[in-house]
Design an enzyme around this catalytic site. Structure first.
Site, PDB file in Angstrom:
ATOM      1  N   PRO A  10       0.424  -9.394  10.114  1.00  0.00           N
ATOM      2  CA  PRO A  10      -0.476 -10.404  10.658  1.00  0.00           C
ATOM      3  C   PRO A  10      -1.457 -10.962   9.629  1.00  0.00           C
ATOM      4  O   PRO A  10      -1.933 -10.245   8.754  1.00  0.00           O
ATOM      5  CB  PRO A  10      -1.216  -9.667  11.772  1.00  0.00           C
ATOM      6  CG  PRO A  10      -1.049  -8.224  11.481  1.00  0.00           C
ATOM      7  CD  PRO A  10       0.255  -8.087  10.750  1.00  0.00           C
ATOM      8  N   ASN A  11      -1.691 -12.247   9.774  1.00  0.00           N
ATOM      9  CA  ASN A  11      -2.645 -13.027   8.989  1.00  0.00           C
ATOM     10  C   ASN A  11      -2.193 -13.313   7.560  1.00  0.00           C
ATOM     11  O   ASN A  11      -2.868 -14.056   6.847  1.00  0.00           O
ATOM     12  CB  ASN A  11      -4.038 -12.379   8.987  1.00  0.00           C
ATOM     13  CG  ASN A  11      -4.585 -12.256  10.382  1.00  0.00           C
ATOM     14  OD1 ASN A  11      -4.592 -13.226  11.136  1.00  0.00           O
ATOM     15  ND2 ASN A  11      -5.025 -11.068  10.757  1.00  0.00           N
ATOM     16  N   ARG A  18      -7.349 -17.527   2.949  1.00  0.00           N
ATOM     17  CA  ARG A  18      -8.111 -16.490   3.645  1.00  0.00           C
ATOM     18  C   ARG A  18      -8.659 -15.495   2.632  1.00  0.00           C
ATOM     19  O   ARG A  18      -7.905 -14.804   1.955  1.00  0.00           O
ATOM     20  CB  ARG A  18      -7.214 -15.752   4.639  1.00  0.00           C
ATOM     21  CG  ARG A  18      -7.891 -14.568   5.288  1.00  0.00           C
ATOM     22  CD  ARG A  18      -6.919 -13.813   6.202  1.00  0.00           C
ATOM     23  NE  ARG A  18      -7.510 -12.575   6.636  1.00  0.00           N
ATOM     24  CZ  ARG A  18      -6.954 -11.389   6.489  1.00  0.00           C
ATOM     25  NH1 ARG A  18      -5.764 -11.276   5.936  1.00  0.00           N
ATOM     26  NH2 ARG A  18      -7.569 -10.308   6.908  1.00  0.00           N
ATOM     27  N   TYR A  23      -7.687 -11.399  -1.502  1.00  0.00           N
ATOM     28  CA  TYR A  23      -6.234 -11.523  -1.419  1.00  0.00           C
ATOM     29  C   TYR A  23      -5.623 -12.475  -2.439  1.00  0.00           C
ATOM     30  O   TYR A  23      -4.406 -12.568  -2.527  1.00  0.00           O
ATOM     31  CB  TYR A  23      -5.830 -11.944  -0.003  1.00  0.00           C
ATOM     32  CG  TYR A  23      -6.288 -10.960   1.042  1.00  0.00           C
ATOM     33  CD1 TYR A  23      -5.731  -9.686   1.118  1.00  0.00           C
ATOM     34  CD2 TYR A  23      -7.306 -11.282   1.932  1.00  0.00           C
ATOM     35  CE1 TYR A  23      -6.158  -8.773   2.064  1.00  0.00           C
ATOM     36  CE2 TYR A  23      -7.740 -10.371   2.884  1.00  0.00           C
ATOM     37  CZ  TYR A  23      -7.168  -9.122   2.937  1.00  0.00           C
ATOM     38  OH  TYR A  23      -7.596  -8.222   3.867  1.00  0.00           O
ATOM     39  N   ASN A  75       4.492  -5.210   4.036  1.00  0.00           N
ATOM     40  CA  ASN A  75       3.034  -5.257   4.022  1.00  0.00           C
ATOM     41  C   ASN A  75       2.631  -5.377   5.481  1.00  0.00           C
ATOM     42  O   ASN A  75       2.626  -6.477   6.033  1.00  0.00           O
ATOM     43  CB  ASN A  75       2.518  -6.443   3.211  1.00  0.00           C
ATOM     44  CG  ASN A  75       0.999  -6.477   3.151  1.00  0.00           C
ATOM     45  OD1 ASN A  75       0.324  -5.822   3.942  1.00  0.00           O
ATOM     46  ND2 ASN A  75       0.460  -7.247   2.237  1.00  0.00           N
ATOM     47  N   ALA A  78      -2.916  -5.463   8.950  1.00  0.00           N
ATOM     48  CA  ALA A  78      -3.765  -4.697   9.870  1.00  0.00           C
ATOM     49  C   ALA A  78      -2.989  -3.676  10.687  1.00  0.00           C
ATOM     50  O   ALA A  78      -3.554  -2.669  11.131  1.00  0.00           O
ATOM     51  CB  ALA A  78      -4.520  -5.647  10.796  1.00  0.00           C
ATOM     52  N   HIS A  81      -2.914   0.396   9.961  1.00  0.00           N
ATOM     53  CA  HIS A  81      -3.876   1.375  10.434  1.00  0.00           C
ATOM     54  C   HIS A  81      -3.769   1.649  11.927  1.00  0.00           C
ATOM     55  O   HIS A  81      -4.485   2.513  12.446  1.00  0.00           O
ATOM     56  CB  HIS A  81      -5.296   0.892  10.118  1.00  0.00           C
ATOM     57  CG  HIS A  81      -5.372   0.147   8.835  1.00  0.00           C
ATOM     58  ND1 HIS A  81      -5.197   0.761   7.602  1.00  0.00           N
ATOM     59  CD2 HIS A  81      -5.542  -1.172   8.571  1.00  0.00           C
ATOM     60  CE1 HIS A  81      -5.287  -0.154   6.654  1.00  0.00           C
ATOM     61  NE2 HIS A  81      -5.493  -1.330   7.210  1.00  0.00           N
ATOM     62  N   ASP A  88       7.565   4.280  14.096  1.00  0.00           N
ATOM     63  CA  ASP A  88       8.763   4.739  14.802  1.00  0.00           C
ATOM     64  C   ASP A  88       9.984   3.891  14.445  1.00  0.00           C
ATOM     65  O   ASP A  88      11.073   4.424  14.228  1.00  0.00           O
ATOM     66  CB  ASP A  88       8.531   4.708  16.312  1.00  0.00           C
ATOM     67  CG  ASP A  88       7.599   5.805  16.795  1.00  0.00           C
ATOM     68  OD1 ASP A  88       7.289   6.744  16.015  1.00  0.00           O
ATOM     69  OD2 ASP A  88       7.158   5.716  17.960  1.00  0.00           O
ATOM     70  N   GLU A  99       5.932   0.351   0.989  1.00  0.00           N
ATOM     71  CA  GLU A  99       4.745  -0.253   1.597  1.00  0.00           C
ATOM     72  C   GLU A  99       3.930  -0.930   0.492  1.00  0.00           C
ATOM     73  O   GLU A  99       3.683  -0.328  -0.551  1.00  0.00           O
ATOM     74  CB  GLU A  99       3.924   0.852   2.269  1.00  0.00           C
ATOM     75  CG  GLU A  99       2.658   0.403   2.930  1.00  0.00           C
ATOM     76  CD  GLU A  99       1.897   1.572   3.558  1.00  0.00           C
ATOM     77  OE1 GLU A  99       0.782   1.323   4.043  1.00  0.00           O
ATOM     78  OE2 GLU A  99       2.389   2.720   3.552  1.00  0.00           O
ATOM     79  N   HIS A 101       0.408  -3.391  -0.374  1.00  0.00           N
ATOM     80  CA  HIS A 101      -0.870  -3.991   0.024  1.00  0.00           C
ATOM     81  C   HIS A 101      -1.410  -4.788  -1.149  1.00  0.00           C
ATOM     82  O   HIS A 101      -1.422  -4.296  -2.281  1.00  0.00           O
ATOM     83  CB  HIS A 101      -1.877  -2.923   0.440  1.00  0.00           C
ATOM     84  CG  HIS A 101      -1.426  -2.150   1.626  1.00  0.00           C
ATOM     85  ND1 HIS A 101      -1.498  -2.648   2.899  1.00  0.00           N
ATOM     86  CD2 HIS A 101      -0.845  -0.930   1.723  1.00  0.00           C
ATOM     87  CE1 HIS A 101      -0.988  -1.763   3.738  1.00  0.00           C
ATOM     88  NE2 HIS A 101      -0.578  -0.712   3.046  1.00  0.00           N
ATOM     89  N   LEU A 102      -1.846  -6.000  -0.888  1.00  0.00           N
ATOM     90  CA  LEU A 102      -2.387  -6.853  -1.937  1.00  0.00           C
ATOM     91  C   LEU A 102      -3.665  -6.276  -2.521  1.00  0.00           C
ATOM     92  O   LEU A 102      -3.859  -6.269  -3.735  1.00  0.00           O
ATOM     93  CB  LEU A 102      -2.657  -8.259  -1.381  1.00  0.00           C
ATOM     94  CG  LEU A 102      -1.410  -9.020  -0.924  1.00  0.00           C
ATOM     95  CD1 LEU A 102      -1.795 -10.193  -0.051  1.00  0.00           C
ATOM     96  CD2 LEU A 102      -0.618  -9.485  -2.126  1.00  0.00           C
ATOM     97  N   SER A 103      -4.537  -5.797  -1.662  1.00  0.00           N
ATOM     98  CA  SER A 103      -5.817  -5.240  -2.117  1.00  0.00           C
ATOM     99  C   SER A 103      -5.697  -3.723  -2.237  1.00  0.00           C
ATOM    100  O   SER A 103      -4.766  -3.111  -1.702  1.00  0.00           O
ATOM    101  CB  SER A 103      -6.934  -5.595  -1.134  1.00  0.00           C
ATOM    102  OG  SER A 103      -6.744  -4.914   0.094  1.00  0.00           O
ATOM    103  N   ARG A 108     -11.860  -0.147   0.096  1.00  0.00           N
ATOM    104  CA  ARG A 108     -12.382  -0.955   1.196  1.00  0.00           C
ATOM    105  C   ARG A 108     -12.926  -0.073   2.310  1.00  0.00           C
ATOM    106  O   ARG A 108     -13.162   1.112   2.118  1.00  0.00           O
ATOM    107  CB  ARG A 108     -11.279  -1.898   1.664  1.00  0.00           C
ATOM    108  CG  ARG A 108     -10.842  -2.818   0.497  1.00  0.00           C
ATOM    109  CD  ARG A 108      -9.897  -3.878   0.875  1.00  0.00           C
ATOM    110  NE  ARG A 108     -10.484  -4.783   1.848  1.00  0.00           N
ATOM    111  CZ  ARG A 108      -9.766  -5.582   2.619  1.00  0.00           C
ATOM    112  NH1 ARG A 108      -8.448  -5.582   2.529  1.00  0.00           N
ATOM    113  NH2 ARG A 108     -10.351  -6.377   3.487  1.00  0.00           N
ATOM    114  N   ARG A 112      -9.506   1.517   6.697  1.00  0.00           N
ATOM    115  CA  ARG A 112      -8.320   1.035   5.984  1.00  0.00           C
ATOM    116  C   ARG A 112      -7.670   2.132   5.129  1.00  0.00           C
ATOM    117  O   ARG A 112      -6.612   1.916   4.559  1.00  0.00           O
ATOM    118  CB  ARG A 112      -8.680  -0.151   5.093  1.00  0.00           C
ATOM    119  CG  ARG A 112      -9.123  -1.367   5.863  1.00  0.00           C
ATOM    120  CD  ARG A 112      -9.305  -2.556   4.946  1.00  0.00           C
ATOM    121  NE  ARG A 112     -10.027  -3.632   5.592  1.00  0.00           N
ATOM    122  CZ  ARG A 112      -9.468  -4.563   6.367  1.00  0.00           C
ATOM    123  NH1 ARG A 112      -8.176  -4.544   6.589  1.00  0.00           N
ATOM    124  NH2 ARG A 112     -10.209  -5.511   6.909  1.00  0.00           N
TER     125      ARG A 112
END
Length: 147
Positions: A10-11, A18, A23, A75, A78, A81, A88, A99, A101-103, A108, A112
């Protein structure tokens, strides 16, 4: 031709606009284009999907179980978490899972720092910006070349 599914949570459709201080300024299209090109140069096929809906991501993972996909780069954003459902679904996938993650999520907010997806992931890359996706793809290619 080896198939990799790249899932963006998402996002991430808002990348480039954003919170660019966190990011970056690259768009999701920029990231996907880089991955498509790198995969093609190595004889691999990429399918990329972004969704703000958890069920769409889960359906894509289920489909990957049946269509010859050998790995998933995800990725979860949100959902990292919060989503036992993504965990599953990934647990039911037999291929590699990386997995991304950009940041650097560990620098953070405390919430997170926990990832349900990490419980299944074969590798986790965080804090490299869009290069994390490229590093994940390169790791998959190198691993396949060695086996």
């Amino acid at each position: 031709m080896k198939k990799v599914l790249v899932l963006h949570g998402p996002n991430l459709n808002l990348l480039g606009t954003r919170e660019p201080e966190i990011y970056g300024y690259e768009t999701l299209e920029d990231i996907n284009t880089t991955l498509y090109e790198k995969a093609a140069l190595n004889g691999w096929d990429i399918k990329a999907l972004q969704s703000n809906h958890e069920g769409v991501l889960i359906d894509a993972i289920h489909a990957a179980r049946e269509d010859g996909t050998v790995a998933i780069i995800i990725n979860p954003a949100a959902y990292t978490h919060t989503s036992v459902a993504l965990l599953d679904a990934l647990n039911a996938f037999a291929g590699k899972v990386i997995e991304v993650h950009l940041s650097n999520v560990h620098k953070r907010e405390a919430f997170r720092h926990h990832s349900y997806v990490s419980l299944r992931a074969d590798g986790v890359i965080a804090g490299l910006g869009s290069q994390g996706y490229v590093a994940a793809l390169e790791a998959l290619i190198r691993t396949a070349e060695r086996s």
